[in-house]
Design a protein around this motif. Structure first.
Motif, PDB file in Angstrom:
ATOM      1  N   HIS A  71      -9.576 -17.932  -9.036  1.00  0.00           N
ATOM      2  CA  HIS A  71      -9.265 -16.497  -9.021  1.00  0.00           C
ATOM      3  C   HIS A  71      -8.979 -15.951 -10.421  1.00  0.00           C
ATOM      4  CE1 HIS A  71      -8.890 -17.386  -4.737  1.00  0.00           C
ATOM      5  NE2 HIS A  71      -9.003 -16.093  -4.517  1.00  0.00           N
ATOM      6  N   GLY A  72      -9.467 -16.664 -11.430  1.00  0.00           N
ATOM      7  CA  GLY A  72      -9.432 -16.112 -12.781  1.00  0.00           C
ATOM      8  C   GLY A  72      -8.290 -16.549 -13.663  1.00  0.00           C
ATOM      9  N   ALA A  73      -7.472 -17.496 -13.225  1.00  0.00           N
ATOM     10  CA  ALA A  73      -6.363 -17.947 -14.067  1.00  0.00           C
ATOM     11  C   ALA A  73      -6.896 -18.668 -15.304  1.00  0.00           C
ATOM     12  CB  ALA A  73      -5.441 -18.866 -13.277  1.00  0.00           C
ATOM     13  N   ASP A  74      -6.259 -18.408 -16.435  1.00  0.00           N
ATOM     14  CA  ASP A  74      -6.675 -18.978 -17.718  1.00  0.00           C
ATOM     15  C   ASP A  74      -5.682 -20.058 -18.146  1.00  0.00           C
ATOM     16  OD1 ASP A  74      -7.437 -19.563 -20.294  1.00  0.00           O
ATOM     17  OD2 ASP A  74      -7.267 -17.513 -21.056  1.00  0.00           O
ATOM     18  N   PRO A  75      -6.119 -21.311 -18.271  1.00  0.00           N
ATOM     19  CA  PRO A  75      -5.196 -22.382 -18.685  1.00  0.00           C
ATOM     20  C   PRO A  75      -4.612 -22.167 -20.075  1.00  0.00           C
ATOM     21  CG  PRO A  75      -7.263 -23.294 -17.852  1.00  0.00           C
ATOM     22  CD  PRO A  75      -7.475 -21.828 -18.025  1.00  0.00           C
ATOM     23  N   PHE A 100      -1.597  -9.909  -3.188  1.00  0.00           N
ATOM     24  CA  PHE A 100      -1.004  -9.457  -4.452  1.00  0.00           C
ATOM     25  C   PHE A 100      -2.092  -9.081  -5.458  1.00  0.00           C
ATOM     26  CE2 PHE A 100       2.895 -12.372  -3.619  1.00  0.00           C
ATOM     27  CZ  PHE A 100       3.433 -11.416  -2.772  1.00  0.00           C
ATOM     28  N   ILE A 101      -3.115  -9.921  -5.557  1.00  0.00           N
ATOM     29  CA  ILE A 101      -4.215  -9.635  -6.487  1.00  0.00           C
ATOM     30  C   ILE A 101      -4.911  -8.335  -6.094  1.00  0.00           C
ATOM     31  CG2 ILE A 101      -6.486 -10.417  -7.259  1.00  0.00           C
ATOM     32  CD1 ILE A 101      -5.427 -13.289  -7.121  1.00  0.00           C
ATOM     33  N   ALA A 102      -5.130  -8.154  -4.787  1.00  0.00           N
ATOM     34  CA  ALA A 102      -5.799  -6.939  -4.303  1.00  0.00           C
ATOM     35  C   ALA A 102      -4.992  -5.684  -4.612  1.00  0.00           C
ATOM     36  CB  ALA A 102      -6.042  -7.051  -2.798  1.00  0.00           C
ATOM     37  N   HIS A 103      -3.685  -5.850  -4.782  1.00  0.00           N
ATOM     38  CA  HIS A 103      -2.826  -4.694  -5.066  1.00  0.00           C
ATOM     39  C   HIS A 103      -2.377  -4.654  -6.529  1.00  0.00           C
ATOM     40  CE1 HIS A 103      -2.690  -4.545  -0.665  1.00  0.00           C
ATOM     41  NE2 HIS A 103      -2.362  -3.276  -0.814  1.00  0.00           N
ATOM     42  N   GLY A 104      -3.155  -5.309  -7.385  1.00  0.00           N
ATOM     43  CA  GLY A 104      -2.963  -5.090  -8.811  1.00  0.00           C
ATOM     44  C   GLY A 104      -2.238  -6.163  -9.590  1.00  0.00           C
ATOM     45  N   TRP A 105      -1.835  -7.261  -8.940  1.00  0.00           N
ATOM     46  CA  TRP A 105      -1.150  -8.306  -9.706  1.00  0.00           C
ATOM     47  C   TRP A 105      -2.128  -8.968 -10.666  1.00  0.00           C
ATOM     48  CZ3 TRP A 105      -1.380 -13.929  -8.357  1.00  0.00           C
ATOM     49  CH2 TRP A 105      -0.651 -14.699  -9.284  1.00  0.00           C
ATOM     50  N   ASN A 106      -1.732  -9.074 -11.920  1.00  0.00           N
ATOM     51  CA  ASN A 106      -2.534  -9.732 -12.951  1.00  0.00           C
ATOM     52  C   ASN A 106      -2.174 -11.213 -12.975  1.00  0.00           C
ATOM     53  OD1 ASN A 106      -3.819 -10.678 -15.222  1.00  0.00           O
ATOM     54  ND2 ASN A 106      -2.746  -9.342 -16.669  1.00  0.00           N
ATOM     55  N   ILE A 107      -3.102 -12.053 -12.581  1.00  0.00           N
ATOM     56  CA  ILE A 107      -2.830 -13.480 -12.442  1.00  0.00           C
ATOM     57  C   ILE A 107      -2.516 -14.139 -13.784  1.00  0.00           C
ATOM     58  CG2 ILE A 107      -5.182 -14.376 -12.717  1.00  0.00           C
ATOM     59  CD1 ILE A 107      -4.622 -16.118 -10.190  1.00  0.00           C
ATOM     60  N   ASN A 108      -2.880 -13.479 -14.882  1.00  0.00           N
ATOM     61  CA  ASN A 108      -2.605 -14.022 -16.213  1.00  0.00           C
ATOM     62  C   ASN A 108      -1.449 -13.308 -16.913  1.00  0.00           C
ATOM     63  OD1 ASN A 108      -4.601 -16.134 -16.420  1.00  0.00           O
ATOM     64  ND2 ASN A 108      -6.146 -14.505 -16.457  1.00  0.00           N
ATOM     65  N   GLU A 109      -0.654 -12.591 -16.133  1.00  0.00           N
ATOM     66  CA  GLU A 109       0.535 -11.947 -16.689  1.00  0.00           C
ATOM     67  C   GLU A 109       1.613 -13.001 -16.948  1.00  0.00           C
ATOM     68  OE1 GLU A 109       4.048  -8.829 -15.222  1.00  0.00           O
ATOM     69  OE2 GLU A 109       2.348  -9.336 -13.925  1.00  0.00           O
ATOM     70  N   PRO A 110       2.217 -13.025 -18.143  1.00  0.00           N
ATOM     71  CA  PRO A 110       3.271 -14.013 -18.409  1.00  0.00           C
ATOM     72  C   PRO A 110       4.436 -13.859 -17.437  1.00  0.00           C
ATOM     73  CG  PRO A 110       2.559 -12.958 -20.437  1.00  0.00           C
ATOM     74  CD  PRO A 110       1.935 -12.187 -19.315  1.00  0.00           C
ATOM     75  N   SER A 163       0.829  -1.217   0.000  1.00  0.00           N
ATOM     76  CA  SER A 163       0.000   0.000   0.000  1.00  0.00           C
ATOM     77  C   SER A 163       0.857   1.258   0.000  1.00  0.00           C
ATOM     78  CB  SER A 163      -0.934   0.001   1.211  1.00  0.00           C
ATOM     79  OG  SER A 163      -0.192   0.099   2.422  1.00  0.00           O
ATOM     80  N   GLU A 164       2.109   1.138   0.472  1.00  0.00           N
ATOM     81  CA  GLU A 164       3.024   2.282   0.464  1.00  0.00           C
ATOM     82  C   GLU A 164       3.736   2.452  -0.875  1.00  0.00           C
ATOM     83  OE1 GLU A 164       3.666   4.713   2.724  1.00  0.00           O
ATOM     84  OE2 GLU A 164       1.920   3.932   3.788  1.00  0.00           O
ATOM     85  N   GLY A 165       3.474   1.541  -1.791  1.00  0.00           N
ATOM     86  CA  GLY A 165       4.023   1.706  -3.136  1.00  0.00           C
ATOM     87  C   GLY A 165       5.272   0.920  -3.442  1.00  0.00           C
ATOM     88  N   ILE A 166       5.704   0.045  -2.530  1.00  0.00           N
ATOM     89  CA  ILE A 166       6.856  -0.800  -2.855  1.00  0.00           C
ATOM     90  C   ILE A 166       6.438  -1.750  -3.969  1.00  0.00           C
ATOM     91  CG2 ILE A 166       8.402  -2.604  -2.002  1.00  0.00           C
ATOM     92  CD1 ILE A 166       8.417  -1.260   0.676  1.00  0.00           C
ATOM     93  N   PRO A 167       7.159  -1.746  -5.086  1.00  0.00           N
ATOM     94  CA  PRO A 167       6.713  -2.529  -6.250  1.00  0.00           C
ATOM     95  C   PRO A 167       6.808  -4.030  -6.019  1.00  0.00           C
ATOM     96  CG  PRO A 167       8.878  -1.566  -6.661  1.00  0.00           C
ATOM     97  CD  PRO A 167       8.398  -0.992  -5.363  1.00  0.00           C
ATOM     98  N   LEU A 168       5.910  -4.745  -6.662  1.00  0.00           N
ATOM     99  CA  LEU A 168       5.865  -6.203  -6.566  1.00  0.00           C
ATOM    100  C   LEU A 168       6.611  -6.806  -7.740  1.00  0.00           C
ATOM    101  CD1 LEU A 168       4.742  -8.802  -5.281  1.00  0.00           C
ATOM    102  CD2 LEU A 168       2.693  -8.493  -6.686  1.00  0.00           C
ATOM    103  N   ASP A 169       7.524  -7.707  -7.442  1.00  0.00           N
ATOM    104  CA  ASP A 169       8.284  -8.398  -8.475  1.00  0.00           C
ATOM    105  C   ASP A 169       7.692  -9.792  -8.686  1.00  0.00           C
ATOM    106  OD1 ASP A 169      10.685 -10.221  -9.406  1.00  0.00           O
ATOM    107  OD2 ASP A 169      11.307  -8.172  -9.828  1.00  0.00           O
ATOM    108  N   ILE A 170       7.726 -10.259  -9.921  1.00  0.00           N
ATOM    109  CA  ILE A 170       7.172 -11.577 -10.245  1.00  0.00           C
ATOM    110  C   ILE A 170       7.870 -12.680  -9.456  1.00  0.00           C
ATOM    111  CG2 ILE A 170       8.698 -12.118 -12.183  1.00  0.00           C
ATOM    112  CD1 ILE A 170       4.906 -12.610 -12.251  1.00  0.00           C
ATOM    113  N   LEU A 171       9.122 -12.442  -9.059  1.00  0.00           N
ATOM    114  CA  LEU A 171       9.858 -13.447  -8.282  1.00  0.00           C
ATOM    115  C   LEU A 171       9.244 -13.630  -6.896  1.00  0.00           C
ATOM    116  CD1 LEU A 171      13.551 -12.550  -9.201  1.00  0.00           C
ATOM    117  CD2 LEU A 171      12.191 -14.466 -10.044  1.00  0.00           C
TER     118      LEU A 171
END
Length: 380
Positions: A232-236, A197-207, A172-180
């Motif tokens: 939670h919306g993941a696309d196979p 992570f999802i609540a803070h904008g992570w796209n579950i279908n991001e490569p 919430s303070e803006g520390i960026p989320l890394d895919i790792l």
């Protein structure tokens, strides 16, 4: 010595006589000796604008020290003296620039200290301590807000220690989320962290990368976690830059139950070149998987990997793209090779490097497949 750029600044008026040289050298040595007797002193090479070596600089990274350093050891008192050839004004200017560089280094060191302090508070589960440390860091210098990317390790600490309140605060303070860090949460099966992570904008279908599909492809090792992703919306069928999907990864390593789950939740044989990846499967149920996807109409029996998309094929043909039979020849899976041949696989189709499946089998010493292909009329 006169060719040393730093010496030329310090001693521009010196007479290049042996006596002057000796005096300058003695002055430098005494200064060096005194510096070595002080703790916290660090030596750094000094170069000119072209990168050529100019000399050395001495300063301390200890923030409690003075400009000239503080003595923590007793030193022999020396009478101060300067060579007559020393240009004091020029040396003061050089010293000023070195002090500015020292301050820059101290600022960088301060960031490291703040990160380490924050990580200690996270691991201790002290939310108030995390908030205070982070707020103090921001208040020290408003420009620090542009440096928050340096705090990515803190996200990983919060995940590892299951500190969900702290994780929420940091994001919430803006520390960026890394895919790792998302990958770390998957390995630890930290569903709550993934929800944050999802609540803070992570796209579950991001490569995961341009060549790796979304992180459902990592979750498929655990059927329950894969089910959570799907809920939670993941696309196979979600792709990366190429036709490579989580369902394609499942062909190689997921259980049959998970594969069925992915199909039940929208997975399709029209995406991911499933037959090619199933041909690489090493588990005892590999024929069962092949039967399953062929019964669903999986295409590509006699097509090279990525051949259906010319742009992708051209960018990857150097890898030796093969048919499913060519992949089985490489992997050494005799039962898969026999299965594919009986269902119409053509042993005369060359890979993108011009090699036949029998040549591939020979190269990888898969002699039983060489014999099998020979039975079907293949020659190298």
């Amino acid at each position: 010595m006169r060719r040393d750029p730093l010496k030329m600044i310090m001693f521009p008026n010196a007479d290049p006589s042996p006596e002057e040289e000796e005096e300058e050298t003695r002055w430098s040595i005494e200064f060096l000796q005194e510096s070595l007797e002080k703790d916290s002193c660090y030596f750094r090479k000094v170069t000119d604008s072209s990168g050529c070596y100019a000399g050395f600089a001495i300063w301390t990274l200890d923030p409690s020290s003075t400009v000239t350093g503080h003595k923590t050891k007793s030193t022999q008192k020396r009478e101060s003296w300067n060579p007559v050839s020393l240009d004091v004004r020029a040396w003061i200017e050089v010293s000023k620039r070195l002090r500015e560089e020292r301050q820059r280094a101290l600022n960088g060191q301060q960031n490291i200290w703040n990160i380490n302090a924050l990580r200690r508070e996270i691991r201790a589960g002290n939310l108030q301590g995390v908030q205070n440390t982070f707020s103090d860091w921001l208040e020290d210098d408003l420009s620090n807000i542009s440096k928050m990317g340096n705090f990515y390790l803190c996200i990983g600490d919060a995940v590892e220690c299951s500190q969900h309140e702290i994780l929420t605060y940091l994001l919430s303070e803006g520390i960026p989320l890394d895919i790792l860090e998302v990958s770390l949460a998957i390995r630890r099966k930290e569903r709550r962290a993934l929800e944050i992570f999802i609540a803070h904008g992570w796209n579950i279908n991001e490569p995961r990368t341009n060549r790796d599909p979304p992180l459902l492809s990592q979750a498929i090792k655990d059927e329950k976690l894969a089910s959570w992703f799907l809920d939670h919306g993941a696309d196979p069928n979600a792709e990366c830059d190429f036709d490579f999907t989580p369902l394609a990864v499942a062909m190689v390593s997921a259980s049959f139950a998970t594969i069925k789950l992915l199909f039940d939740r929208g997975g399709s044989v029209k995406h991911g070149q499933l037959l090619h990846y199933a041909a690489r499967r090493s588990g005892p149920d590999r024929i069962k998987i092949l039967d399953f996807i062929i019964s669903k109409g999986a295409p590509g029996m006699n097509r090279l990997l990525h051949q259906h998309r010319p742009a992708d094929y051209l960018s990857l043909e150097y890898e030796g793209l093969s048919t499913p039979l060519g992949m089985a020849a490489r992997e050494g899976t005799l039962d898969i090779a026999r299965y594919l041949l009986k269902r119409g696989a053509d042993p005369t189709i060359r890979n993108s490097l011009g090699d036949l499946p029998i040549k591939t089998a020979e190269y990888y010493n898969n002699h039983d497949i060489v014999a099998l292909l020979s039975e079907f009329g293949a020659t190298s």
